[in-house]
Design an enzyme around this catalytic site. Structure first.
Site, PDB file in Angstrom:
ATOM      1  NE  ARG A  27       0.791   1.335  -0.476  1.00  0.00           N
ATOM      2  CZ  ARG A  27       1.639   0.371  -0.763  1.00  0.00           C
ATOM      3  NH1 ARG A  27       1.220  -0.879  -0.946  1.00  0.00           N
ATOM      4  NH2 ARG A  27       2.939   0.625  -0.826  1.00  0.00           N
ATOM      5  CG  ASP A  28       3.230  -1.881   2.586  1.00  0.00           C
ATOM      6  OD1 ASP A  28       2.595  -2.864   2.172  1.00  0.00           O
ATOM      7  OD2 ASP A  28       4.453  -1.908   2.776  1.00  0.00           O
ATOM      8  CG  HIS A 222       9.489  -0.601   1.622  1.00  0.00           C
ATOM      9  ND1 HIS A 222       8.397   0.224   1.523  1.00  0.00           N
ATOM     10  CD2 HIS A 222       9.030  -1.737   2.205  1.00  0.00           C
ATOM     11  CE1 HIS A 222       7.335  -0.387   2.017  1.00  0.00           C
ATOM     12  NE2 HIS A 222       7.708  -1.589   2.436  1.00  0.00           N
ATOM     13  CG  HIS A 224       8.923  -6.132   4.627  1.00  0.00           C
ATOM     14  ND1 HIS A 224       7.756  -6.793   4.348  1.00  0.00           N
ATOM     15  CD2 HIS A 224       8.779  -4.901   4.063  1.00  0.00           C
ATOM     16  CE1 HIS A 224       6.932  -6.015   3.649  1.00  0.00           C
ATOM     17  NE2 HIS A 224       7.542  -4.856   3.462  1.00  0.00           N
ATOM     18  CB  CYS A 255       4.042  -8.628   0.811  1.00  0.00           C
ATOM     19  SG  CYS A 255       3.736  -8.727  -0.969  1.00  0.00           S
ATOM     20  CG  ASN A 264       6.128  -2.389   5.843  1.00  0.00           C
ATOM     21  OD1 ASN A 264       6.804  -2.619   4.868  1.00  0.00           O
ATOM     22  ND2 ASN A 264       4.794  -2.321   5.796  1.00  0.00           N
TER      23      ASN A 264
END
Length: 316
Positions: A27-28, A222, A224, A255, A264
């Site tokens: 997803r991300d 989460h 980065h 993002c 990530n």
């Protein structure tokens, strides 16, 4: 690719014995690809991740197709994952509003996530609302999801820094976290969206959340890796008792609404560190690395994960 090397295991009794990895690559990660990945490739990616031992794989997002065209095939993808759901793999999906929730429910989703912001600037850029307006939008969505028996995760972006506002006051993050928990979120994922956090900042935020009555057991992190701090920040979170860590296979993702955000934390890099610390994840590093090499081939570029490169002899 040769068989995966393994790190020397030196346990640290101050750390958790097990960590659950919340895999966000499908997803991300894929939502930030310029090209649209075919549905069949996404389905195989998720199956490979589950076969590598990942038990939580964020599958897709039910946003309007024009917002994130890379994930416009949610209705086509989810039925291809039915066997994983029946086998106990958790497949959370992101929903932005009530319409997204209805679409997810129609496809049998059992877990959803909403995506909020700790800062006004990012809330405006990402949701076209103020922070409080976005919380008001999420409230009926979370309530309806809970009524339907779904688990709900709350993502909170810009917890450490914002490209427009700079450093984010800890108290500001705590306020929004409390609001998300009070409206019914089961878990909160603290996002370092532009990768500016450092271990001391992570410790300060987790301490403040504890003091405000937010249980560590309901928190995930989460990170980065913009400044190479993601693993150091993860270790700081583990020392505070956090046992759920978000990561993206092969380091995919960034993002789309924050240009300074890079990838990530790579799941392979995380697994290498955790296994070296004697922390159980249930993940087979060799299979996971092979999966990221496979996906890198589909995307036409090498994986940015250092562990993937080391274990597969992949050139940067």
């Amino acid at each position: 690719m040769t068989h995966a090397a393994l790190p020397m295991v030196v346990p640290d009794p101050a750390l958790p014995s097990r960590v659950r990895i919340h895999e966000v690559g499908p997803r991300d990660g894929l939502q930030n690809e310029k090209a649209v990945v075919p549905t069949e490739v996404k389905a195989e990616f998720i199956h490979r991740l589950a076969d590598a031992g990942l038990t939580t794989v964020e599958a897709t997002s039910f946003v309007r197709p024009e917002w994130v065209p890379q994930l416009a095939d949610a209705e086509q993808l989810m039925p291809q994952l039915a066997d994983l759901k029946e086998g106990g793999v958790r497949l959370p999906v992101l929903v932005p509003n009530r319409r997204g929730l209805d679409r997810a429910l129609a496809l049998g989703a059992r877990e959803i996530a909403v995506f909020g912001s700790a800062t006004e600037s990012f809330a405006k850029a990402n949701l076209n609302r103020t922070v409080d307006e976005s919380l008001a939008m999420f409230e009926p969505v979370v309530a309806s999801a809970r009524e339907a028996g779904l688990a709900v995760r709350g993502y909170l972006s810009m917890c450490f820094g914002d490209p427009w506002e700079g450093a984010v006051p800890v108290g500001q993050v705590v306020r929004v976290c409390r609001s998300l928990l009070e409206m019914g979120c089961d878990e909160l994922s603290l996002g370092d969206t532009i990768g500016v956090a450092t271990p001391g900042h992570v410790a300060a935020l987790l301490t403040a959340l504890n003091e405000a009555g937010v249980p560590t057991g309901r928190l995930a992190v989460h990170f980065h890796d913009t400044y190479g701090q993601a693993l150091a920040n993860t270790l700081a979170a583990l020392r505070h008792g956090v046992t759920t860590v978000d990561a993206s296979a092969g380091g995919l993702g960034g993002c789309p609404y924050a240009k300074s955000a890079t990838g990530n934390l790579a799941t392979e890099d995380l697994v290498w560190m955790l296994h070296g610390l004697g922390i159980s994840t249930g993940v087979d590093l060799g299979r996971l690395t092979a999966t990221s090499v496979w996906m890198a081939g589909r995307l036409g570029r090498p994986s940015p994960s250092r562990t993937v490169r080391a274990l597969s002899h992949q050139e940067p």
